[in-house]
Design a protein around this motif. Structure first.
Motif, PDB file in Angstrom:
ATOM      1  N   ASN A 147      20.975  -5.119  28.714  1.00 53.19           N
ATOM      2  CA  ASN A 147      20.825  -5.370  30.154  1.00 53.19           C
ATOM      3  C   ASN A 147      21.693  -4.467  31.025  1.00 53.19           C
ATOM      4  OD1 ASN A 147      19.046  -7.580  29.594  1.00 53.19           O
ATOM      5  ND2 ASN A 147      20.849  -8.840  29.141  1.00 53.19           N
ATOM      6  N   SER A 148      21.838  -3.226  30.619  1.00 48.68           N
ATOM      7  CA  SER A 148      22.584  -2.266  31.437  1.00 48.68           C
ATOM      8  C   SER A 148      21.663  -1.693  32.510  1.00 48.68           C
ATOM      9  CB  SER A 148      23.128  -1.133  30.563  1.00 48.68           C
ATOM     10  OG  SER A 148      23.689  -0.113  31.361  1.00 48.68           O
ATOM     11  N   ASP A 149      22.230  -1.386  33.667  1.00 49.55           N
ATOM     12  CA  ASP A 149      21.468  -0.736  34.726  1.00 49.55           C
ATOM     13  C   ASP A 149      21.329   0.762  34.491  1.00 49.55           C
ATOM     14  OD1 ASP A 149      21.026  -3.093  36.096  1.00 49.55           O
ATOM     15  OD2 ASP A 149      22.794  -2.885  37.376  1.00 49.55           O
ATOM     16  N   LEU A 150      21.994   1.280  33.471  1.00 46.08           N
ATOM     17  CA  LEU A 150      21.868   2.694  33.125  1.00 46.08           C
ATOM     18  C   LEU A 150      20.624   2.862  32.250  1.00 46.08           C
ATOM     19  CD1 LEU A 150      25.587   3.503  32.285  1.00 46.08           C
ATOM     20  CD2 LEU A 150      24.323   4.219  34.306  1.00 46.08           C
ATOM     21  N   VAL A 151      19.553   3.385  32.844  1.00 47.08           N
ATOM     22  CA  VAL A 151      18.274   3.504  32.145  1.00 47.08           C
ATOM     23  C   VAL A 151      18.277   4.740  31.269  1.00 47.08           C
ATOM     24  CG1 VAL A 151      15.775   3.772  32.438  1.00 47.08           C
ATOM     25  CG2 VAL A 151      17.079   2.311  34.007  1.00 47.08           C
ATOM     26  N   ILE A 326      13.090  10.747  30.514  1.00 45.30           N
ATOM     27  CA  ILE A 326      12.236  10.890  31.701  1.00 45.30           C
ATOM     28  C   ILE A 326      11.106   9.871  31.712  1.00 45.30           C
ATOM     29  CG2 ILE A 326      10.516  12.408  32.765  1.00 45.30           C
ATOM     30  CD1 ILE A 326      12.455  14.711  32.405  1.00 45.30           C
ATOM     31  N   PHE A 327      10.457   9.653  30.576  1.00 40.50           N
ATOM     32  CA  PHE A 327       9.365   8.678  30.559  1.00 40.50           C
ATOM     33  C   PHE A 327       9.876   7.286  30.913  1.00 40.50           C
ATOM     34  CE2 PHE A 327       6.828   5.443  28.398  1.00 40.50           C
ATOM     35  CZ  PHE A 327       5.584   5.703  28.946  1.00 40.50           C
ATOM     36  N   GLN A 328      10.994   6.886  30.323  1.00 38.78           N
ATOM     37  CA  GLN A 328      11.541   5.559  30.586  1.00 38.78           C
ATOM     38  C   GLN A 328      11.972   5.419  32.049  1.00 38.78           C
ATOM     39  OE1 GLN A 328      15.052   2.613  28.816  1.00 38.78           O
ATOM     40  NE2 GLN A 328      14.515   4.465  27.700  1.00 38.78           N
ATOM     41  N   LEU A 329      12.569   6.469  32.613  1.00 42.98           N
ATOM     42  CA  LEU A 329      12.958   6.448  34.021  1.00 42.98           C
ATOM     43  C   LEU A 329      11.732   6.354  34.923  1.00 42.98           C
ATOM     44  CD1 LEU A 329      15.764   9.148  33.929  1.00 42.98           C
ATOM     45  CD2 LEU A 329      16.082   6.783  34.692  1.00 42.98           C
ATOM     46  N   GLN A 331       8.844   5.044  34.231  1.00 49.89           N
ATOM     47  CA  GLN A 331       8.320   3.682  34.166  1.00 49.89           C
ATOM     48  C   GLN A 331       9.164   2.723  34.993  1.00 49.89           C
ATOM     49  OE1 GLN A 331       5.344   2.785  32.501  1.00 49.89           O
ATOM     50  NE2 GLN A 331       5.242   5.019  32.573  1.00 49.89           N
ATOM     51  N   ALA A 332      10.486   2.908  34.968  1.00 52.48           N
ATOM     52  CA  ALA A 332      11.369   2.054  35.765  1.00 52.48           C
ATOM     53  C   ALA A 332      11.097   2.235  37.253  1.00 52.48           C
ATOM     54  CB  ALA A 332      12.829   2.365  35.442  1.00 52.48           C
ATOM     55  N   PHE A 333      10.829   3.458  37.688  1.00 57.07           N
ATOM     56  CA  PHE A 333      10.554   3.705  39.109  1.00 57.07           C
ATOM     57  C   PHE A 333       9.181   3.164  39.503  1.00 57.07           C
ATOM     58  CE2 PHE A 333      13.574   7.503  38.590  1.00 57.07           C
ATOM     59  CZ  PHE A 333      14.662   6.715  38.942  1.00 57.07           C
ATOM     60  N   LEU A 334       8.222   3.228  38.603  1.00 51.87           N
ATOM     61  CA  LEU A 334       6.918   2.622  38.892  1.00 51.87           C
ATOM     62  C   LEU A 334       7.060   1.118  39.112  1.00 51.87           C
ATOM     63  CD1 LEU A 334       4.583   4.493  36.367  1.00 51.87           C
ATOM     64  CD2 LEU A 334       4.709   4.821  38.841  1.00 51.87           C
ATOM     65  N   ARG A 335       7.888   0.483  38.307  1.00 50.85           N
ATOM     66  CA  ARG A 335       8.124  -0.958  38.500  1.00 50.85           C
ATOM     67  C   ARG A 335       8.869  -1.219  39.796  1.00 50.85           C
ATOM     68  NH1 ARG A 335       9.272  -0.469  32.910  1.00 50.85           N
ATOM     69  NH2 ARG A 335      11.529  -0.415  33.334  1.00 50.85           N
ATOM     70  N   ARG A 336       9.873  -0.389  40.068  1.00 51.64           N
ATOM     71  CA  ARG A 336      10.684  -0.593  41.275  1.00 51.64           C
ATOM     72  C   ARG A 336       9.834  -0.486  42.537  1.00 51.64           C
ATOM     73  NH1 ARG A 336      16.001   3.025  41.961  1.00 51.64           N
ATOM     74  NH2 ARG A 336      16.599   1.698  40.197  1.00 51.64           N
ATOM     75  N   HIS A 337       8.850   0.390  42.512  1.00 50.14           N
ATOM     76  CA  HIS A 337       8.042   0.627  43.710  1.00 50.14           C
ATOM     77  C   HIS A 337       6.674  -0.039  43.644  1.00 50.14           C
ATOM     78  CE1 HIS A 337      11.124   3.252  45.263  1.00 50.14           C
ATOM     79  NE2 HIS A 337      11.157   3.883  44.105  1.00 50.14           N
ATOM     80  N   GLY A 338       6.595  -1.092  42.825  1.00 51.98           N
ATOM     81  CA  GLY A 338       5.457  -1.980  42.870  1.00 51.98           C
ATOM     82  C   GLY A 338       4.191  -1.521  42.195  1.00 51.98           C
ATOM     83  N   ARG A 339       4.256  -0.532  41.291  1.00 56.51           N
ATOM     84  CA  ARG A 339       3.046  -0.044  40.596  1.00 56.51           C
ATOM     85  C   ARG A 339       3.290   0.010  39.090  1.00 56.51           C
ATOM     86  NH1 ARG A 339       0.052   2.950  44.334  1.00 56.51           N
ATOM     87  NH2 ARG A 339      -1.611   3.039  42.774  1.00 56.51           N
ATOM     88  N   PRO A 340       3.658  -1.098  38.479  1.00 60.63           N
ATOM     89  CA  PRO A 340       4.019  -1.071  37.050  1.00 60.63           C
ATOM     90  C   PRO A 340       2.864  -0.717  36.133  1.00 60.63           C
ATOM     91  CG  PRO A 340       3.824  -3.329  37.820  1.00 60.63           C
ATOM     92  CD  PRO A 340       3.739  -2.461  39.040  1.00 60.63           C
ATOM     93  N   ASN A 341       1.635  -0.907  36.569  1.00 63.10           N
ATOM     94  CA  ASN A 341       0.478  -0.645  35.703  1.00 63.10           C
ATOM     95  C   ASN A 341      -0.089   0.759  35.869  1.00 63.10           C
ATOM     96  OD1 ASN A 341       0.530  -3.299  34.629  1.00 63.10           O
ATOM     97  ND2 ASN A 341      -0.519  -4.056  36.464  1.00 63.10           N
TER      98      ASN A 341
END
Length: 468
Positions: A147-151, A326-329, A331-341
Protein backbone atom coordinates in the motif's frame (compact mmCIF):
# COMPACT_ATOMS: atom_id res chain seq x y z
CA UNK A 1 0.19 -19.51 -22.84
CA UNK A 2 -0.36 -20.57 -26.42
CA UNK A 3 2.50 -20.41 -28.87
CA UNK A 4 2.21 -18.05 -31.81
CA UNK A 5 3.49 -18.34 -35.33
CA UNK A 6 5.83 -15.68 -36.59
CA UNK A 7 3.99 -12.64 -37.90
CA UNK A 8 4.83 -9.11 -38.89
CA UNK A 9 5.90 -6.85 -36.05
CA UNK A 10 3.28 -4.34 -35.01
CA UNK A 11 4.19 -1.02 -36.64
CA UNK A 12 4.32 2.81 -35.62
CA UNK A 13 7.77 -12.50 -24.93
CA UNK A 14 8.64 -14.66 -23.08
CA UNK A 15 7.67 -17.73 -20.93
CA UNK A 16 9.31 -18.59 -17.63
CA UNK A 17 13.06 -18.58 -18.09
CA UNK A 18 15.18 -21.37 -16.61
CA UNK A 19 17.59 -18.68 -15.41
CA UNK A 20 15.22 -16.64 -13.24
CA UNK A 21 17.16 -17.25 -10.04
CA UNK A 22 20.71 -16.09 -9.74
CA UNK A 23 23.24 -13.86 -8.00
CA UNK A 24 23.11 -10.08 -8.07
CA UNK A 25 25.81 -10.03 -10.74
CA UNK A 26 23.65 -11.74 -13.37
CA UNK A 27 22.94 -9.70 -16.51
CA UNK A 28 19.69 -9.97 -18.39
CA UNK A 29 16.65 -8.35 -19.96
CA UNK A 30 13.95 -6.40 -18.09
CA UNK A 31 10.57 -6.31 -19.80
CA UNK A 32 9.35 -2.82 -20.70
CA UNK A 33 6.24 -3.83 -22.62
CA UNK A 34 4.57 -6.66 -24.50
CA UNK A 35 0.88 -7.23 -25.02
CA UNK A 36 1.38 -10.68 -23.47
CA UNK A 37 2.84 -9.17 -20.29
CA UNK A 38 0.36 -10.97 -18.00
CA UNK A 39 1.95 -14.28 -18.99
CA UNK A 40 5.53 -13.04 -18.74
CA UNK A 41 7.93 -12.61 -15.84
CA UNK A 42 9.33 -9.17 -15.27
CA UNK A 43 12.88 -10.03 -16.30
CA UNK A 44 15.09 -12.77 -17.70
CA UNK A 45 18.55 -13.49 -16.38
CA UNK A 46 21.27 -14.52 -18.83
CA UNK A 47 23.46 -17.47 -17.91
CA UNK A 48 26.63 -18.28 -19.82
CA UNK A 49 28.55 -16.45 -22.50
CA UNK A 50 26.05 -17.09 -25.33
CA UNK A 51 22.25 -16.96 -25.09
CA UNK A 52 20.00 -17.62 -28.07
CA UNK A 53 16.55 -16.05 -28.22
CA UNK A 54 13.62 -17.24 -30.32
CA UNK A 55 10.41 -19.29 -30.55
CA UNK A 56 12.18 -22.59 -31.10
CA UNK A 57 12.29 -25.11 -28.26
CA UNK A 58 16.07 -25.22 -28.57
CA UNK A 59 16.44 -21.49 -27.78
CA UNK A 60 17.98 -20.62 -24.42
CA UNK A 61 15.22 -18.04 -24.01
CA UNK A 62 12.10 -19.26 -25.76
CA UNK A 63 9.92 -16.32 -26.78
CA UNK A 64 6.45 -17.26 -27.97
CA UNK A 65 5.56 -13.61 -28.62
CA UNK A 66 4.12 -12.11 -31.80
CA UNK A 67 6.62 -11.46 -34.60
CA UNK A 68 9.47 -13.46 -32.99
CA UNK A 69 11.30 -15.84 -35.35
CA UNK A 70 12.18 -19.41 -34.47
CA UNK A 71 15.80 -18.32 -34.04
CA UNK A 72 15.70 -14.56 -33.68
CA UNK A 73 18.79 -13.16 -31.91
CA UNK A 74 21.65 -14.01 -29.61
CA UNK A 75 23.39 -12.19 -26.79
CA UNK A 76 27.11 -12.92 -26.48
CA UNK A 77 29.89 -12.03 -24.06
CA UNK A 78 32.52 -10.83 -26.52
CA UNK A 79 35.90 -10.47 -24.76
CA UNK A 80 35.06 -7.54 -22.50
CA UNK A 81 31.55 -6.52 -23.52
CA UNK A 82 28.06 -7.79 -24.18
CA UNK A 83 26.86 -7.76 -27.77
CA UNK A 84 23.58 -8.60 -29.48
CA UNK A 85 23.37 -10.14 -32.95
CA UNK A 86 20.34 -10.59 -35.15
CA UNK A 87 20.09 -14.17 -36.48
CA UNK A 88 18.58 -13.15 -39.83
CA UNK A 89 15.16 -12.98 -38.22
CA UNK A 90 12.12 -12.22 -40.34
CA UNK A 91 11.30 -8.93 -38.59
CA UNK A 92 14.75 -7.90 -37.42
CA UNK A 93 16.15 -6.87 -34.05
CA UNK A 94 16.02 -3.24 -32.94
CA UNK A 95 18.43 -1.59 -30.52
CA UNK A 96 17.44 1.85 -29.20
CA UNK A 97 14.83 2.04 -31.95
CA UNK A 98 17.05 1.11 -34.92
CA UNK A 99 17.56 -2.22 -36.74
CA UNK A 100 20.95 -3.83 -36.14
CA UNK A 101 22.94 -6.76 -37.43
CA UNK A 102 25.33 -6.72 -34.48
CA UNK A 103 25.84 -4.09 -31.81
CA UNK A 104 27.28 -3.50 -28.35
CA UNK A 105 24.83 -3.77 -25.45
CA UNK A 106 25.33 -1.11 -22.80
CA UNK A 107 23.44 -0.91 -19.53
CA UNK A 108 20.02 0.58 -20.16
CA UNK A 109 20.03 -0.13 -23.91
CA UNK A 110 16.53 -0.84 -25.23
CA UNK A 111 16.10 -4.01 -27.23
CA UNK A 112 13.05 -4.93 -29.30
CA UNK A 113 12.60 -8.56 -30.26
CA UNK A 114 9.39 -9.10 -32.16
CA UNK A 115 6.64 -7.26 -30.31
CA UNK A 116 8.37 -7.31 -26.94
CA UNK A 117 10.54 -4.42 -25.71
CA UNK A 118 13.25 -4.86 -23.07
CA UNK A 119 16.10 -2.98 -21.48
CA UNK A 120 19.46 -4.64 -20.92
CA UNK A 121 21.06 -4.69 -17.48
CA UNK A 122 24.59 -5.94 -16.93
CA UNK A 123 23.90 -6.94 -13.30
CA UNK A 124 21.24 -7.44 -10.61
CA UNK A 125 18.56 -8.46 -13.10
CA UNK A 126 17.30 -11.31 -10.89
CA UNK A 127 15.83 -8.75 -8.49
CA UNK A 128 13.42 -7.60 -11.21
CA UNK A 129 12.15 -11.06 -12.15
CA UNK A 130 9.21 -11.39 -9.71
CA UNK A 131 7.72 -7.96 -10.55
CA UNK A 132 5.23 -8.13 -13.42
CA UNK A 133 4.37 -5.01 -15.42
CA UNK A 134 0.98 -4.56 -13.74
CA UNK A 135 2.48 -4.62 -10.24
CA UNK A 136 1.68 -8.26 -9.50
CA UNK A 137 4.41 -10.36 -7.89
CA UNK A 138 4.99 -14.03 -8.71
CA UNK A 139 6.85 -16.94 -7.16
CA UNK A 140 5.35 -16.43 -3.72
CA UNK A 141 7.01 -13.02 -3.37
CA UNK A 142 5.33 -10.08 -1.65
CA UNK A 143 6.12 -6.40 -1.94
CA UNK A 144 8.57 -5.09 0.63
CA UNK A 145 6.04 -2.34 1.44
CA UNK A 146 2.33 -2.89 0.89
CA UNK A 147 0.00 0.00 0.00
CA UNK A 148 2.76 2.46 -0.84
CA UNK A 149 1.91 5.58 -2.82
CA UNK A 150 5.15 5.07 -4.76
CA UNK A 151 3.88 3.37 -7.93
CA UNK A 152 6.28 0.99 -9.64
CA UNK A 153 8.13 -2.29 -9.51
CA UNK A 154 11.48 -3.38 -8.15
CA UNK A 155 13.21 0.00 -7.86
CA UNK A 156 10.30 1.83 -6.25
CA UNK A 157 9.59 -1.07 -3.87
CA UNK A 158 13.18 -0.86 -2.62
CA UNK A 159 12.88 2.92 -2.18
CA UNK A 160 9.58 2.47 -0.31
CA UNK A 161 11.31 0.00 2.02
CA UNK A 162 14.15 2.44 2.62
CA UNK A 163 11.67 5.21 3.45
CA UNK A 164 9.84 2.90 5.84
CA UNK A 165 13.11 2.06 7.61
CA UNK A 166 14.13 5.65 8.26
CA UNK A 167 10.65 7.14 8.78
CA UNK A 168 10.50 6.58 12.59
CA UNK A 169 13.85 8.32 13.11
CA UNK A 170 14.39 12.06 13.52
CA UNK A 171 16.97 12.23 10.75
CA UNK A 172 16.74 15.16 8.38
CA UNK A 173 16.34 13.70 4.90
CA UNK A 174 17.57 15.08 1.59
CA UNK A 175 15.58 13.84 -1.41
CA UNK A 176 17.45 14.20 -4.68
CA UNK A 177 16.23 13.70 -8.22
CA UNK A 178 15.07 15.49 -11.32
CA UNK A 179 11.88 17.52 -11.38
CA UNK A 180 8.80 15.33 -11.56
CA UNK A 181 10.35 12.16 -10.11
CA UNK A 182 8.02 12.07 -7.09
CA UNK A 183 10.04 13.70 -4.33
CA UNK A 184 6.96 15.15 -2.62
CA UNK A 185 5.22 11.76 -2.77
CA UNK A 186 8.28 10.24 -1.06
CA UNK A 187 8.25 12.99 1.57
CA UNK A 188 4.59 12.31 2.34
CA UNK A 189 5.40 8.61 2.66
CA UNK A 190 8.10 9.47 5.19
CA UNK A 191 5.65 11.52 7.21
CA UNK A 192 2.88 8.91 6.99
CA UNK A 193 5.13 6.24 8.50
CA UNK A 194 6.93 8.52 10.95
CA UNK A 195 4.37 8.36 13.76
CA UNK A 196 4.62 12.12 14.22
CA UNK A 197 1.35 13.65 15.47
CA UNK A 198 1.64 16.99 13.72
CA UNK A 199 0.79 17.96 10.16
CA UNK A 200 2.74 17.62 6.94
CA UNK A 201 3.55 21.05 5.49
CA UNK A 202 5.27 21.71 2.17
CA UNK A 203 6.70 24.87 0.65
CA UNK A 204 8.17 25.26 -2.83
CA UNK A 205 11.13 27.55 -2.28
CA UNK A 206 11.38 28.28 -6.02
CA UNK A 207 7.75 29.34 -6.36
CA UNK A 208 7.72 31.99 -3.62
CA UNK A 209 9.60 35.30 -4.08
CA UNK A 210 12.55 35.67 -1.72
CA UNK A 211 10.89 38.71 -0.11
CA UNK A 212 7.88 36.59 0.91
CA UNK A 213 9.58 33.30 1.70
CA UNK A 214 10.59 34.29 5.23
CA UNK A 215 7.07 35.32 6.21
CA UNK A 216 5.72 32.07 4.70
CA UNK A 217 8.22 30.01 6.67
CA UNK A 218 8.42 31.88 9.94
CA UNK A 219 5.15 33.82 10.07
CA UNK A 220 4.62 37.28 11.48
CA UNK A 221 2.97 39.14 14.33
CA UNK A 222 0.18 41.67 14.07
CA UNK A 223 1.64 45.08 13.30
CA UNK A 224 4.99 43.71 12.10
CA UNK A 225 4.56 45.66 8.86
CA UNK A 226 1.92 47.62 7.01
CA UNK A 227 -1.01 45.33 6.29
CA UNK A 228 -0.18 42.82 9.04
CA UNK A 229 -3.56 43.16 10.76
CA UNK A 230 -3.37 39.80 12.55
CA UNK A 231 -0.89 37.14 13.59
CA UNK A 232 0.02 34.62 10.92
CA UNK A 233 1.75 31.37 11.89
CA UNK A 234 4.43 30.33 9.43
CA UNK A 235 4.76 26.88 7.90
CA UNK A 236 7.46 25.99 10.42
CA UNK A 237 5.03 26.61 13.25
CA UNK A 238 2.19 24.81 11.45
CA UNK A 239 4.46 21.78 11.10
CA UNK A 240 5.10 21.61 14.86
CA UNK A 241 5.30 17.93 15.92
CA UNK A 242 5.04 17.08 12.23
CA UNK A 243 7.08 17.26 9.06
CA UNK A 244 8.20 20.23 6.95
CA UNK A 245 9.14 19.68 3.31
CA UNK A 246 11.37 22.35 1.80
CA UNK A 247 10.98 21.64 -1.91
CA UNK A 248 13.57 23.04 -4.35
CA UNK A 249 15.70 24.23 -1.47
CA UNK A 250 18.51 24.96 -3.90
CA UNK A 251 16.55 28.08 -4.92
CA UNK A 252 16.35 29.50 -1.37
CA UNK A 253 18.10 32.83 -0.82
CA UNK A 254 21.23 32.92 1.33
CA UNK A 255 19.49 35.18 3.85
CA UNK A 256 16.62 32.72 4.27
CA UNK A 257 19.14 29.88 4.50
CA UNK A 258 20.84 31.59 7.44
CA UNK A 259 17.53 31.98 9.29
CA UNK A 260 16.52 28.40 8.54
CA UNK A 261 19.84 27.17 9.93
CA UNK A 262 19.16 29.02 13.19
CA UNK A 263 15.75 27.37 13.44
CA UNK A 264 17.25 23.91 12.91
CA UNK A 265 19.99 24.51 15.46
CA UNK A 266 17.87 26.09 18.19
CA UNK A 267 14.49 24.48 17.43
CA UNK A 268 13.05 27.95 17.91
CA UNK A 269 11.39 30.25 15.39
CA UNK A 270 11.17 34.05 15.46
CA UNK A 271 8.12 35.29 13.54
CA UNK A 272 8.57 38.74 12.01
CA UNK A 273 7.82 41.31 14.70
CA UNK A 274 8.12 38.82 17.58
CA UNK A 275 9.95 39.75 20.77
CA UNK A 276 10.40 36.16 21.98
CA UNK A 277 11.08 32.86 20.20
CA UNK A 278 8.55 30.06 19.81
CA UNK A 279 9.62 26.48 20.39
CA UNK A 280 9.02 24.04 17.54
CA UNK A 281 9.47 20.30 17.10
CA UNK A 282 9.78 19.58 13.39
CA UNK A 283 11.24 16.92 11.20
CA UNK A 284 12.76 18.55 8.10
CA UNK A 285 12.86 17.00 4.66
CA UNK A 286 14.38 18.92 1.78
CA UNK A 287 14.15 18.17 -1.91
CA UNK A 288 16.03 19.49 -4.90
CA UNK A 289 16.94 18.69 -8.48
CA UNK A 290 20.02 20.91 -8.23
CA UNK A 291 23.60 19.91 -7.44
CA UNK A 292 23.94 21.45 -3.98
CA UNK A 293 27.67 20.68 -3.74
CA UNK A 294 28.19 22.67 -6.92
CA UNK A 295 26.11 25.51 -5.49
CA UNK A 296 28.31 25.43 -2.37
CA UNK A 297 31.41 25.82 -4.56
CA UNK A 298 29.98 28.97 -6.18
CA UNK A 299 28.79 30.25 -2.76
CA UNK A 300 25.08 30.03 -3.52
CA UNK A 301 24.34 27.48 -0.81
CA UNK A 302 25.56 27.38 2.77
CA UNK A 303 27.89 24.51 3.60
CA UNK A 304 26.77 24.42 7.26
CA UNK A 305 23.10 24.21 6.24
CA UNK A 306 23.92 21.39 3.83
CA UNK A 307 25.62 19.46 6.64
CA UNK A 308 22.58 19.97 8.89
CA UNK A 309 20.08 18.85 6.23
CA UNK A 310 22.09 15.96 4.80
CA UNK A 311 21.75 13.49 7.66
CA UNK A 312 20.25 10.97 5.26
CA UNK A 313 20.22 11.16 1.47
CA UNK A 314 17.95 9.36 -0.96
CA UNK A 315 17.88 9.73 -4.74
CA UNK A 316 14.76 9.04 -6.80
CA UNK A 317 15.46 7.63 -10.27
CA UNK A 318 14.45 9.44 -13.44
CA UNK A 319 11.56 7.82 -15.31
CA UNK A 320 13.88 6.98 -18.25
CA UNK A 321 15.80 4.74 -15.81
CA UNK A 322 12.69 2.84 -14.72
CA UNK A 323 10.68 2.48 -17.89
CA UNK A 324 9.46 -0.90 -16.67
CA UNK A 325 7.09 1.16 -14.48
CA UNK A 326 5.49 3.13 -17.34
CA UNK A 327 2.62 0.71 -17.93
CA UNK A 328 1.77 0.56 -14.23
CA UNK A 329 1.97 4.36 -13.91
CA UNK A 330 -0.23 4.83 -16.99
CA UNK A 331 -2.85 2.51 -15.49
CA UNK A 332 -2.71 4.43 -12.21
CA UNK A 333 -3.31 7.72 -14.06
CA UNK A 334 -6.21 6.23 -16.01
CA UNK A 335 -7.82 5.30 -12.70
CA UNK A 336 -7.03 8.68 -11.16
CA UNK A 337 -8.71 10.50 -14.03
CA UNK A 338 -11.80 8.35 -14.16
CA UNK A 339 -11.07 6.06 -17.15
CA UNK A 340 -9.87 2.78 -15.60
CA UNK A 341 -11.24 0.65 -18.45
CA UNK A 342 -9.44 2.55 -21.21
CA UNK A 343 -7.10 0.33 -23.23
CA UNK A 344 -3.80 1.26 -24.88
CA UNK A 345 -2.72 0.05 -28.32
CA UNK A 346 0.71 -1.47 -28.88
CA UNK A 347 1.77 1.61 -30.88
CA UNK A 348 0.70 3.89 -28.05
CA UNK A 349 2.65 1.91 -25.45
CA UNK A 350 5.66 1.64 -27.76
CA UNK A 351 5.73 5.43 -27.95
CA UNK A 352 5.53 5.74 -24.17
CA UNK A 353 8.41 3.33 -23.48
CA UNK A 354 10.59 4.73 -26.30
CA UNK A 355 10.39 8.34 -25.10
CA UNK A 356 12.84 9.54 -22.43
CA UNK A 357 10.44 11.73 -20.38
CA UNK A 358 12.69 14.71 -19.54
CA UNK A 359 10.07 15.94 -17.03
CA UNK A 360 9.50 12.46 -15.64
CA UNK A 361 6.32 11.16 -14.00
CA UNK A 362 4.67 14.57 -13.99
CA UNK A 363 5.07 14.73 -17.78
CA UNK A 364 3.69 11.21 -18.19
CA UNK A 365 0.58 12.11 -16.22
CA UNK A 366 0.11 15.22 -18.35
CA UNK A 367 0.43 13.07 -21.47
CA UNK A 368 -2.23 10.61 -20.27
CA UNK A 369 -4.61 13.44 -19.32
CA UNK A 370 -4.18 15.05 -22.74
CA UNK A 371 -4.76 11.79 -24.60
CA UNK A 372 -7.90 11.08 -22.57
CA UNK A 373 -9.25 14.52 -23.39
CA UNK A 374 -8.68 13.99 -27.12
CA UNK A 375 -9.86 10.39 -27.30
CA UNK A 376 -13.41 9.61 -28.43
CA UNK A 377 -13.09 5.84 -28.23
CA UNK A 378 -12.18 3.10 -25.78
CA UNK A 379 -8.55 2.68 -26.92
CA UNK A 380 -5.62 5.09 -26.72
CA UNK A 381 -4.06 5.05 -30.19
CA UNK A 382 -0.60 6.29 -31.19
CA UNK A 383 -2.18 9.18 -33.15
CA UNK A 384 -3.09 10.74 -29.79
CA UNK A 385 0.52 10.95 -28.60
CA UNK A 386 1.95 14.47 -28.15
CA UNK A 387 4.28 15.95 -30.76
CA UNK A 388 7.62 15.26 -28.98
CA UNK A 389 6.82 11.53 -28.96
CA UNK A 390 5.54 11.58 -32.53
CA UNK A 391 8.75 13.32 -33.62
CA UNK A 392 10.81 10.66 -31.86
CA UNK A 393 8.81 7.82 -33.38
CA UNK A 394 9.11 9.28 -36.89
CA UNK A 395 12.75 8.12 -36.74
CA UNK A 396 11.88 4.76 -35.13
CA UNK A 397 12.89 1.74 -37.20
CA UNK A 398 15.26 3.69 -39.47
CA UNK A 399 18.41 1.86 -40.54
CA UNK A 400 21.51 3.63 -39.24
CA UNK A 401 24.18 4.93 -41.59
CA UNK A 402 27.59 3.28 -41.52
CA UNK A 403 29.04 6.11 -39.41
CA UNK A 404 26.16 5.88 -36.94
CA UNK A 405 26.63 2.12 -36.70
CA UNK A 406 30.32 2.61 -35.98
CA UNK A 407 29.47 5.10 -33.24
CA UNK A 408 26.90 2.70 -31.80
CA UNK A 409 29.52 -0.02 -31.47
CA UNK A 410 32.06 2.21 -29.74
CA UNK A 411 32.73 1.15 -26.16
CA UNK A 412 33.16 3.85 -23.52
CA UNK A 413 36.62 3.68 -21.99
CA UNK A 414 37.03 5.76 -18.83
CA UNK A 415 40.82 5.71 -19.21
CA UNK A 416 40.76 7.81 -22.38
CA UNK A 417 38.85 10.81 -23.60
CA UNK A 418 39.07 10.46 -27.35
CA UNK A 419 36.02 11.83 -29.15
CA UNK A 420 35.45 8.37 -30.68
CA UNK A 421 34.92 6.93 -27.20
CA UNK A 422 32.91 9.73 -25.60
CA UNK A 423 32.77 13.50 -25.36
CA UNK A 424 34.56 15.03 -22.42
CA UNK A 425 32.59 16.62 -19.60
CA UNK A 426 33.27 20.07 -21.06
CA UNK A 427 32.38 18.99 -24.62
CA UNK A 428 29.08 17.49 -23.54
CA UNK A 429 28.16 20.56 -21.48
CA UNK A 430 28.98 22.80 -24.46
CA UNK A 431 26.74 20.70 -26.72
CA UNK A 432 23.85 20.81 -24.25
CA UNK A 433 24.21 24.56 -23.94
CA UNK A 434 24.30 24.92 -27.73
CA UNK A 435 21.10 22.88 -28.10
CA UNK A 436 19.39 24.38 -25.00
CA UNK A 437 19.24 21.03 -23.20
CA UNK A 438 17.83 19.09 -26.16
CA UNK A 439 19.40 15.68 -25.56
CA UNK A 440 18.22 14.23 -28.87
CA UNK A 441 19.85 17.10 -30.80
CA UNK A 442 23.11 16.64 -28.89
CA UNK A 443 22.97 12.92 -29.67
CA UNK A 444 22.49 13.56 -33.38
CA UNK A 445 25.58 15.77 -33.45
CA UNK A 446 27.57 13.06 -31.66
CA UNK A 447 26.13 10.27 -33.79
CA UNK A 448 24.78 8.61 -30.66
CA UNK A 449 21.35 7.61 -29.41
CA UNK A 450 19.85 9.95 -26.84
CA UNK A 451 19.98 7.17 -24.21
CA UNK A 452 23.76 7.03 -24.55
CA UNK A 453 23.90 10.80 -24.02
CA UNK A 454 21.85 10.35 -20.85
CA UNK A 455 24.31 7.71 -19.64
CA UNK A 456 27.23 10.09 -20.18
CA UNK A 457 25.34 12.85 -18.38
CA UNK A 458 24.92 10.57 -15.38
CA UNK A 459 28.63 9.71 -15.38
CA UNK A 460 29.58 13.40 -15.41
CA UNK A 461 26.85 14.44 -12.95
CA UNK A 462 25.19 16.76 -15.48
CA UNK A 463 21.65 18.00 -14.82
CA UNK A 464 19.99 18.75 -18.14
CA UNK A 465 17.61 21.18 -16.42
CA UNK A 466 20.56 23.57 -16.04
CA UNK A 467 20.65 24.00 -19.83
CA UNK A 468 16.93 24.49 -20.54
Amino acid sequence: MTDRTTGAMQQVGLPQSPHLAGPRSEPGLVLLYAEEFRDLPGAFAISGERTTIGRDESADLKLPVAAVSRTHAEIVWDASRWTVRDMESRNGTLLDGHPIAKAVLERGAELRIGDAVFKFLDSEVAEYCPYLLDGTLVGGRRRLVENSDLVGGCQMDRIAAELLRIAPTNLSVMLLGESGTGKEVAARELHRHSGRKGAFQAVNCAAIPATLLESELFGYKKGAFSGADRDKPGLVRLADQGTLLLDEIGDMSLEAQAKLLRVLQSREVYPLGAIAPERVDIRVICATHRDLLRLIQVEKFREDLYARLNEYQLRLPALRDRKEDIFQLAQAFLRRHGRPNMKASFGFMLGLVSYDWPYNVRELEGCIKRCLALSDGTTLEEALLPEPIKELMSDYGRHLSSSEQAAQNTVFDSTRNSRAAAPTDAELRALLEKHHGNVAAAGRELGKARMQVHRWMERYGIDVADYR
